[in-house]
Design an enzyme around this catalytic site. Sequence first.
Site, PDB file in Angstrom:
ATOM      1  CB  SER A  77      -6.060  15.873   9.217  1.00  0.00           C
ATOM      2  OG  SER A  77      -7.344  16.013   8.630  1.00  0.00           O
ATOM      3  CB  SER A  78      -4.720  11.470   6.480  1.00  0.00           C
ATOM      4  OG  SER A  78      -5.368  11.016   7.659  1.00  0.00           O
ATOM      5  CG  ASN A  99      -7.288  12.443  11.219  1.00  0.00           C
ATOM      6  OD1 ASN A  99      -6.419  13.190  11.667  1.00  0.00           O
ATOM      7  ND2 ASN A  99      -6.988  11.326  10.589  1.00  0.00           N
ATOM      8  CG  ASN A 107       1.289  18.806   8.968  1.00  0.00           C
ATOM      9  OD1 ASN A 107       2.058  19.649   8.530  1.00  0.00           O
ATOM     10  ND2 ASN A 107       1.705  17.652   9.462  1.00  0.00           N
ATOM     11  N   GLY A 138       3.528   5.157   2.982  1.00  0.00           N
ATOM     12  CA  GLY A 138       4.230   3.927   2.634  1.00  0.00           C
ATOM     13  C   GLY A 138       5.407   4.169   1.714  1.00  0.00           C
ATOM     14  CB  SER A 191       1.412   9.993   1.130  1.00  0.00           C
ATOM     15  OG  SER A 191       0.626  10.559   0.099  1.00  0.00           O
ATOM     16  CE  LYS A 228      -1.848   6.447  13.937  1.00  0.00           C
ATOM     17  NZ  LYS A 228      -1.243   5.400  13.074  1.00  0.00           N
ATOM     18  CG  ASN A 239      -4.639   7.056  10.286  1.00  0.00           C
ATOM     19  OD1 ASN A 239      -3.726   7.305  11.074  1.00  0.00           O
ATOM     20  ND2 ASN A 239      -4.870   7.815   9.218  1.00  0.00           N
ATOM     21  N   GLY A 296       0.831  -1.203   0.000  1.00  0.00           N
ATOM     22  CA  GLY A 296       0.000   0.000   0.000  1.00  0.00           C
ATOM     23  C   GLY A 296       0.859   1.244   0.000  1.00  0.00           C
TER      24      GLY A 296
END
Length: 298
Positions: free
Chosen positions: A246-247, A185, A244, A12, A10, A177, A97, A7
């Site tokens: 977030s994803s 997120n 940043n 990975g 980004s 986390k 995640n 996978g």
Amino acid sequence: MRILVFGAGSLGTLVGGLLASVHDVTLVARDPHASQVAEAGLDVVGAESRHVSPDATTAQTGHDADLALVTVKSFDTAAAAESLSECDVDAVLSLQNGLTEEVLESTLDVPVLAGTATYGARLADPGRVECTGIGRVVLGALDGGTSPLAERVGKAFRDADINTLVASDMPRRRWEKLAVNAGINAVTALARVENGALASDEAYDVAHRAARETARVARLEGVSLPNRVARAAIDRVVEKTAANRSSMLQDVDGGKRTEVDAINGAVVDTAAHHNFEVPTNRTLTALLRAWERGEGLR
């Protein structure tokens, strides 16, 4: 060490690229990214800079590796586990995640390590990944305690100059986390703001409520995570990653399915097993799922 990155988006690609400076790495990615890396190598730019030449392929089965590093989106975990069951790998490490390791463990007959990663990554172009911030990889035994396997994997990461900690308290770290992701997120994705916008105003309170609920569910699961620790983690991450996106916000911006099911949704589902209400996480989950349905993503 022979490492299969399953996978290679980004994160990975970034971690795999760093590992490729000293290890035998294969990236399993989509085209045109896989083809570009296979033909011309991988450029790592930004806070980390190097050119490496890992193997890259779109094939998901038939691989042989000492370690499979899983970095797929959480909703693709079951499919990744099925593909990895058709590979010859000695161990698996998840840097995803959400609470995904149990899905991998239920399918694969090899040790599964838990991990977290705070490196910032952006796939700029096929064959080119930007490190947007140097963070840390934390890994260890899924159920906690010491692990010779985790120590070997940690050394392999450190040999590639990846900031790495081998931890004996991964159950707590996983839930911490999750609390951070649940607070940051979903709120940034719905508000369409960078992480730093959560430092004050009403969004700050929403993020903290989501984190507190997650900490309470962790304790119901037998994991010691005080509310103050979860709130402090939110503040720390917001401060360090203020600029940043977030994803989950990047997914919404790109019109892609989010990982809400494995983050806020996981908090809601786990709380339900204990007959415990988590109204903030339930609301955030409902809103993001409604957006996904409206976009035809569910």
